[in-house]
Motif scaffolding. Structure first.
Motif, PDB file in Angstrom:
ATOM      1  N   GLN A 525       2.049  -8.840  -7.639  1.00  0.00           N
ATOM      2  CA  GLN A 525       1.096  -7.854  -8.133  1.00  0.00           C
ATOM      3  C   GLN A 525       0.089  -7.513  -7.052  1.00  0.00           C
ATOM      4  O   GLN A 525      -0.360  -6.386  -6.922  1.00  0.00           O
ATOM      5  N   LEU A 527       0.670  -7.799  -3.769  1.00  0.00           N
ATOM      6  CA  LEU A 527       1.353  -7.097  -2.682  1.00  0.00           C
ATOM      7  C   LEU A 527       1.694  -5.658  -3.044  1.00  0.00           C
ATOM      8  O   LEU A 527       2.133  -4.901  -2.195  1.00  0.00           O
ATOM      9  N   ARG A 528       1.573  -5.346  -4.341  1.00  0.00           N
ATOM     10  CA  ARG A 528       1.954  -4.002  -4.765  1.00  0.00           C
ATOM     11  C   ARG A 528       1.142  -2.935  -4.017  1.00  0.00           C
ATOM     12  O   ARG A 528       1.592  -1.832  -3.792  1.00  0.00           O
ATOM     13  N   ASP A 530      -0.948  -0.584  -4.203  1.00  0.00           N
ATOM     14  CA  ASP A 530      -1.659   0.540  -4.793  1.00  0.00           C
ATOM     15  C   ASP A 530      -2.380   0.093  -6.043  1.00  0.00           C
ATOM     16  O   ASP A 530      -1.737  -0.377  -6.973  1.00  0.00           O
ATOM     17  N   ALA A 532      -4.069   0.880  -9.505  1.00  0.00           N
ATOM     18  CA  ALA A 532      -3.642   1.911 -10.454  1.00  0.00           C
ATOM     19  C   ALA A 532      -4.455   3.195 -10.296  1.00  0.00           C
ATOM     20  O   ALA A 532      -3.926   4.294 -10.347  1.00  0.00           O
ATOM     21  N   ASP A 533      -5.752   3.050  -9.975  1.00  0.00           N
ATOM     22  CA  ASP A 533      -6.579   4.256  -9.896  1.00  0.00           C
ATOM     23  C   ASP A 533      -6.332   5.034  -8.602  1.00  0.00           C
ATOM     24  O   ASP A 533      -6.669   6.194  -8.487  1.00  0.00           O
ATOM     25  N   ALA A 534      -5.715   4.337  -7.603  1.00  0.00           N
ATOM     26  CA  ALA A 534      -5.431   5.037  -6.351  1.00  0.00           C
ATOM     27  C   ALA A 534      -4.049   5.672  -6.372  1.00  0.00           C
ATOM     28  O   ALA A 534      -3.693   6.427  -5.487  1.00  0.00           O
ATOM     29  N   ALA A 535      -3.266   5.325  -7.394  1.00  0.00           N
ATOM     30  CA  ALA A 535      -1.900   5.827  -7.432  1.00  0.00           C
ATOM     31  C   ALA A 535      -1.886   7.284  -7.878  1.00  0.00           C
ATOM     32  O   ALA A 535      -2.878   7.824  -8.356  1.00  0.00           O
ATOM     33  N   ARG A 536      -0.716   7.882  -7.706  1.00  0.00           N
ATOM     34  CA  ARG A 536      -0.566   9.308  -7.994  1.00  0.00           C
ATOM     35  C   ARG A 536      -0.321   9.499  -9.493  1.00  0.00           C
ATOM     36  O   ARG A 536       0.708   9.051 -10.005  1.00  0.00           O
ATOM     37  N   PRO A 537      -1.249  10.090 -10.257  1.00  0.00           N
ATOM     38  CA  PRO A 537      -1.016  10.216 -11.702  1.00  0.00           C
ATOM     39  C   PRO A 537       0.052  11.266 -11.981  1.00  0.00           C
ATOM     40  O   PRO A 537       0.044  12.341 -11.381  1.00  0.00           O
ATOM     41  N   GLU A 538       0.952  10.958 -12.866  1.00  0.00           N
ATOM     42  CA  GLU A 538       2.018  11.897 -13.236  1.00  0.00           C
ATOM     43  C   GLU A 538       2.324  11.725 -14.704  1.00  0.00           C
ATOM     44  O   GLU A 538       1.985  10.706 -15.300  1.00  0.00           O
ATOM     45  N   THR A 539       3.012  12.683 -15.278  1.00  0.00           N
ATOM     46  CA  THR A 539       3.477  12.483 -16.649  1.00  0.00           C
ATOM     47  C   THR A 539       4.764  11.677 -16.596  1.00  0.00           C
ATOM     48  O   THR A 539       5.499  11.716 -15.618  1.00  0.00           O
TER      49      THR A 539
END
Lengths: 602, 291
Positions: A525, A527-528, A530, A532-539
């Motif tokens: 987790q 090492l992941r 990104d 969650a808030d920095a990740a690219r939001p998508e549907t």
């Protein structure tokens, strides 16, 4: 440090005081004034019983003190004792009963009488006391949950079957009167067809007494707290009767045929329960089916222990009996926890139907974690508690072909295959339950607005879930507490090794594995990379469907997962088999042809 | 020293899985080394996708899948049986860890909550219910031959000369199962390192399965605690596990394309696998009785 004999006497007197207090409490509950107050604190009685049971199991003082009361039949007082088996059941059942009574205290005299009768039946050391205490328990339960006529008749028939089994077990005094003391029955074990008949009668009696439990469709329709009370009482009662009669009084594995009866009964219950849990569509029914499946698994493990004991395979018998006791612990706690979760969902999300739930994990995190712990008892995956029991049992099965020649080998192979099918069904059912109930998007406005339950409920759910998680991460602790019960089931092995406590591997291996797994998951987790808030939001990808229109804020029902689509392929696979079996009874040759055609058409 | 063996062992397993990587994504088989390298690098650098309604289970799934298969890889012997976790490496535990790893992507599919995800997961779980008894019977036959469920013990016993018929029937049962097994769960809607974790878990699962089959059915060349035998052990492992992987790939490629969207889980191959597994179990029981 108290002398073990003195401590055993003290514990027994405390238990007797608890029962007397409960009888007094039942009388006091008849009065209106103390009813609410007494009802509110009734849960402390089973909790106290669990502590007493834990003391007996931990200190290993089981069976050292015997008390004969000046009550009972003329010239024959009731005999009470707490041996290892009774102590283990006091502990396992006490926690579940305390949880149910804490959340839904039934302020009625029958509730106290129910507990008094149940604990008297666990402490009974003679046949008369056992039957009378069981009768008192059942009458109180029927009164408390307004049981139907069929259940009452089945219970009476079950008591009759147990009486017959006791009558066949009891040796005779010189004057021809039966000696109903358990110690006398143990001293004269029954062999041959007589022993097998005793076990068959005991299984029949336990099954009839636990009939409300074995009918998940009807149990699932009851109010969840009421169903939880029935399960919390009848699962330990049924399993106690099976283990006491087949494992202790009739001497485990002493009579040929005894083991086969137990194994067949256990396997049928396990498969039936797991299949019901897979196909049911309401949470209450799933929880009740989980109870049936775990009940069957425990009986199956007891049967495997009897098979191994009958063939003098001591190590295998010990491992299988340990698995049976671990499963007793799980069967006492897990279905009750799931039924309490069902009660929470009915209150917070307005329904128990899987098709109308979904998306509850972020809204009810505590309840979701509790449901996960309850489900892991049936889904035998590491590091869950069900896996520890199954690994113990699977480790013994390779011994079995030594028993019974060709028929024995075929039977053992069939048993292994059925066990595999049962485990996979359990995993399938629990993943479906968790996925549809707690994951995914919410399917109704009510589910989307659900909030976590109140704090006492969370504490109770968390306590039960914590105990189940402990059984998965450190099964050595439960097996250590089960040592005195194991000595009751396998007295010869206990005498040779001076007690049956688990080895270092049982203590260390599951804890180590669970710790490593948790550490690796945490590392990954991290090492992941990104957040969650920095990740690219998508549907979310909708399986090829377009986004739902605005007037369907909870998604298009046609594109959402539902309970039926999850099991569609399994139902298709069952159909040819079911059709072939149904026709087999009427026209065997045509059935064979139809079955072949259906199989090859796939 | 025993603890140090784990490092080259795990390094070999992970290297084999990384080499297999792109083959898992595209279709069963092997991909060029450069394509693999580019894929892993691209996934490592890629920014994660964050589908709007997803929760913790969606993010936990790849980590759980990879962690459990890493544990299984640490316990499964590759070139030597002298691993520090040898006393724990029992068949039930390995089966449980591999099952957990294979089912973890299902958590992400359930979190998606779509009909397609439900059907895909239900199909695979239903097949699992029919296939698990076959696996249990095959593993049970091996446990009978060796008198235990520890992988190291079974390998040693079979290397010392165990009856051929149960092993052959068991291997054929697994081959029949590989031919009718559905493809692994589709990789869920992740991107970036989470997707890399899913792909790495699938590839490592395949390597562990091939190593396990090689250990249990062809234990020749498996080294012990002596360092001198490790070179031969590594070579033997590469050949055996590679051959098993190629055979598995060929079997899954030979699957009739028309059968894939079939509405039922039953197939003649599954029936054959059942019969072969039962034969393996019974012949092992009789061989043990005769001994």
């Amino acid at each position: 440090m108290l002398v073990p004999g003195v401590m055993a006497t003290l514990v027994l007197l405390l238990a007797l005081g608890l029962i007397a207090g409960l009888v007094g409490g039942a009388a006091a509950l008849l009065l209106a004034a103390p009813r609410r107050w007494l009802g509110r604190f009734l849960w402390l009685a089973p909790l106290g019983a669990a502590v007493l049971g834990g003391l007996v199991c931990g200190a290993g003082t089981g069976g050292r003190a015997v008390l004969t009361l000046p009550l009972g039949l003329p010239g024959y007082g009731a005999v009470l004792t707490i041996d290892g088996l009774a102590g283990f059941f006091l502990m396992a059942s006490g926690v579940a009963l305390a949880a149910v009574l804490r959340l839904a205290p039934p302020a009625r005299p029958a509730a106290a009488a129910l507990l008094a009768g149940f604990y008297a039946s666990l402490l009974a050391a003679d046949g008369f006391t056992l039957i009378i205490a069981l009768a008192a328990t059942l009458i109180a339960l029927w009164r408390l949950v307004a049981a139907g006529r069929g259940v009452v008749l089945a219970g009476i028939a079950g008591l009759g079957a147990l009486l017959l089994a006791l009558a066949r077990l009891a040796p005779l005094f010189p004057d021809g009167a039966p000696d109903a003391a358990f110690s006398a029955m143990r001293a004269a074990p029954q062999a041959g067809a007589r022993g097998a008949a005793i076990v068959a009668l005991a299984l029949l009696g336990a099954g009839l007494i636990a009939l409300p439990l074995l009918w998940p469709a009807r149990l699932g329709r009851r109010v969840a707290h009421e169903a939880a009370l029935i399960v919390a009482l009848l699962v330990p009662s049924g399993l106690y009767l099976v283990l006491r009669f087949s494992g202790d009084l009739a001497a485990l594995g002493a009579a040929p045929g005894q083991d086969v009866i137990i194994v067949v009964g256990g396997a049928a219950l396990m498969l039936g329960g797991a299949r019901e849990a897979l196909l049911a569509t309401t949470l209450g029914r799933i929880a009740a089916a989980v109870g049936v499946a775990l009940f069957g698994e425990a009986i199956l493990a007891c049967g495997v222990a009897a098979l191994a004991r009958g063939a003098d395979l001591t190590d295998a018998a010990q491992a299988a009996a340990s698995a049976a006791l671990l499963l007793v612990f799980l069967a006492s706690l897990a279905p009750v926890l799931l039924l309490l979760v069902a009660a929470v969902l009915r209150a917070e999300a307005g329904t128990e139907a899987l098709a109308r739930l979904g998306g509850l994990a972020p809204r009810l995190p505590f309840t979701a974690a509790s449901a996960l712990a309850g489900a892991s008892a049936l889904a035998a995956l590491p590091p869950g508690p069900g896996f520890a029991a199954m690994a113990l049992m699977l480790g013994t099965l390779w011994h079995l072909p030594r028993i019974g020649g060709g028929a024995g080998a075929f039977g053992a192979a069939l048993l292994v295959a059925l066990l595999g099918a049962g485990l996979a069904l359990g995993v399938f059912a629990m993943l479906r339950f968790l996925g549809l109930g707690f994951l995914g998007p919410p399917r109704t406005p009510r589910a989307s607005a659900a909030t976590e339950s109140d704090r006492p409920t969370c504490w109770v759910l968390g306590g039960l879930a914590g105990l189940l998680a402990l059984a998965g991460v450190a099964p050595g602790l439960i097996l250590w507490l089960a040592g005195p019960a194991l000595a009751v089931l396998l007295p010869a092995a206990a005498a040779v090794s001076g007690g049956l406590r688990p080895g270092w591997l049982a203590w260390l291996a599951p804890t180590l594995l669970a710790g490593l797994l948790a550490a690796l998951v945490a590392l990954m987790q991290r090492l992941r990379g990104d957040r969650a808030d920095a990740a690219r939001p998508e549907t979310a990808w909708q399986g090829g469907y377009g986004p739902p229109p605005r007037w369907l804020p909870f998604g298009d029902p046609a594109t959402l997962m539902d309970p039926a689509c999850f099991t569609a392929s399994w139902r298709c696979a069952e159909r040819p088999l079911g059709a072939a079996l149904a026709r087999l009874a009427r026209r065997p040759r045509a059935a064979w042809r139809a079955g072949c055609a259906a199989w090859w058409a796939g | 020293m025993a603890g140090m063996v784990e490092i080259p062992h795990l390094a070999l397993m992970i290297a084999a899985a990384l080499a297999l990587g792109a083959g898992v994504r595209e279709k069963p088989g092997f991909a060029a080394m450069r394509a693999n390298f580019l894929m892993w690098r691209g996934l490592w650098r890629q920014r994660a996708r964050w589908p709007a309604p997803m929760t913790g289970a969606f993010w936990l799934a790849p980590a759980l899948s990879l962690a459990s298969v890493l544990l299984a890889a640490a316990l499964t012997p590759s070139f030597t049986t002298a691993l520090p976790g040898a006393a724990l490496a029992s068949l039930p535990l390995l089966a449980g860890l591999l099952g957990l790893s294979a089912l973890a992507p299902g958590l992400a599919l359930l979190e998606g909550g779509t009909t397609a995800g439900g059907l895909a997961l239900g199909w695979r779980l239903g097949f699992g219910v029919l296939a698990t008894p076959i696996l249990f019977l095959v593993l049970w036959s091996l446990a009978q031959l060796a008198g235990g469920v520890l992988v190291g013990g079974i390998s040693a016993e079979i290397a010392a000369g165990a009856p051929l018929v149960p092993r052959l029937l068991g291997l054929l049962a697994l081959a029949a199962l590989a031919r009718c097994a559905p493809e692994p769960l589709p990789c869920p809607d992740h991107g970036g390192r989470a997707r890399a974790a899913f792909l790495a878990a699938a590839a490592l699962r395949r390597v562990v399965l091939c190593s396990l089959i090689a250990d249990l059915f062809f234990p020749a060349g498996l080294a012990g605690a002596e360092v001198a035998g490790w070179g031969i052990g590594i070579l033997a492992w590469a050949i055996k596990a590679g051959a098993v992987a190629l055979a598995g790939s060929a079997l899954s490629r030979a699957r009739p394309a028309a059968r894939r969207p079939s509405p039922t889980l039953l197939s003649p191959e599954l029936g054959a696998a059942w019969a072969l597994a039962l034969g393996a179990a019974l012949s092992a029981a009789f061989a043990r009785g005769a001994a």
